[in-house]
Design an enzyme around this catalytic site. Structure first.
Site, PDB file in Angstrom:
ATOM      1  CD  GLU A 101      -1.376   0.200   3.653  1.00 17.31           C
ATOM      2  OE1 GLU A 101      -2.100   1.216   3.634  1.00 17.31           O
ATOM      3  OE2 GLU A 101      -1.445  -0.693   4.507  1.00 17.31           O
ATOM      4  CB  CYS A 127      -2.180 -14.340 -16.500  1.00 17.05           C
ATOM      5  SG  CYS A 127      -0.488 -14.644 -15.942  1.00 17.05           S
TER       6      CYS A 127
END
Length: 342
Positions: A101, A127
């Site tokens: 973060e 993916c």
């Protein structure tokens, strides 16, 4: 219908990819692992022979995912003709992140100086992240929440590759370790971005959506990635992925009355030569309609499918009127297929 998305009001107005500048050949990687390969009696040339990957690309050391995602985003935005103040959402879909973060999306948002009204967040699904991001932005457009949205991905593979080489070069490396971490040596870097817009403006290419399906029970551990390595049950992942891909494709074809063999181009998330051929055979599609990315760029994760499309547009493989299928299988495992009319 569950987990399906069909859009009437969404077009692709901007698409751009960036190739990482530094080329790393499979032979070069094997040369660096020469002592280990000799000790484990692994024949040189195996990396290229099994994967079909001649080389992959990496960014300069220290390059952050947000940096290249923002660069691709700027190029896609310029090509779209959409004013940055009109962007209502930014979704970052890369596996690579600047930090845990804040979100990488927030950093891209700041780098691009997008408006404060533009919602921004990371979306991760291995993916398939970029395809999921396209669907989410398209749904927001279809619902009338926004007029334009931007999806980006910036993949950086250098740290994982170097960490894996260092680990495999050590005296504790075994044949099992080499095969388990083989996939990390096939990963490359790249960046891509796409602007999706409401179809009531000038230009654009229809994004019609599609569907996704999951087969997660017992399959979540087939491919596990960390910042410094990826451990894969290559055979198990291939078999489970092909089963799910076949089932997902059949359901999509039946649900949407798709002409399965009637698409001009199939933009596939590409892992290797074996994987690409297996998908074509499983779905009974002509392999020559799958533009190849993996031989020179390796597996670039969620950036792969849109990069295949972007390169196909760039070289003329995809042109006005081309019917294009976006397809992929991702760790977890999940599969997706979506339709574009260029």
């Amino acid at each position: 219908m569950r987990a399906a998305q069909r859009y009437d009001q969404v077009v692709i107005t901007g698409l751009a990819h960036l190739d990482a500048p530094n080329v790393v050949g499979s032979t070069e990687l094997e040369d660096r692992l020469g002592d280990t390969l000799a000790r484990l009696r692994i024949t040189p040339g195996l990396l290229e022979k099994l994967s079909g990957i001649v080389e992959r690309r990496v960014w300069d050391e220290g390059t952050r995912p947000s940096e290249v995602a923002a660069r691709a985003g700027e190029e896609a935005l310029a090509r779209s003709g959409v004013d940055r103040e009109a962007i209502g959402a930014l979704i970052n879909t890369s596996v690579s992140r600047d930090h845990l973060e804040p979100s990488t999306a927030s950093i891209v948002h700041g780098r691009m100086e997008l408006p404060p009204e533009a919602v921004n967040f990371d979306l991760g699904n291995a993916c398939l992240g970029f395809l999921n991001g396209m669907n989410l932005v398209a749904t927001m457009i279809e619902r009338g929440e926004i007029d334009h949205g931007l999806v980006v991905a910036g993949e950086t593979s250098l740290f994982a590759m170097e960490s894996t080489i260092a680990r495999l070069a050590g005296p504790e490396a075994t044949r099992h370790m080499f095969h388990e971490q083989f996939a990390t040596l096939t990963v490359g870097s790249g960046a891509v971005a796409m602007v999706l817009s409401r179809a009531d403006g000038p230009g654009g290419h229809r994004f019609l959506g599609g569907l996704g399906r999951a087969s997660t029970t017992g399959n979540a551990d087939l491919c596990v990635g960390q910042a410094d390595e990826m451990r894969t049950d290559t055979r198990g992942l291939l078999m489970a992925g092909m089963e799910l891909a076949g089932r997902t494709w059949k359901e999509a074809v039946d649900s949407f009355s798709w002409d399965a063999a009637g698409y001009d181009v199939y933009c596939l998330h590409q892992v290797s030569k074996v994987h690409t051929r297996a998908v074509a055979e499983q779905l009974q599609l002509a392999e020559e309609r799958f533009p190849s990315l993996y031989p020179r760029f390796g597996n670039i994760g969620p950036a792969g499918v849109p990069t295949v499309l972007s390169k196909a547009v760039e070289d003329g493989t995809v042109s006005d009127g081309s019917r294009v299928m976006l397809m992929g299988v991702g760790s977890g495992i999940n599969a997706a297929a979506a339709e574009v009319v260029w």
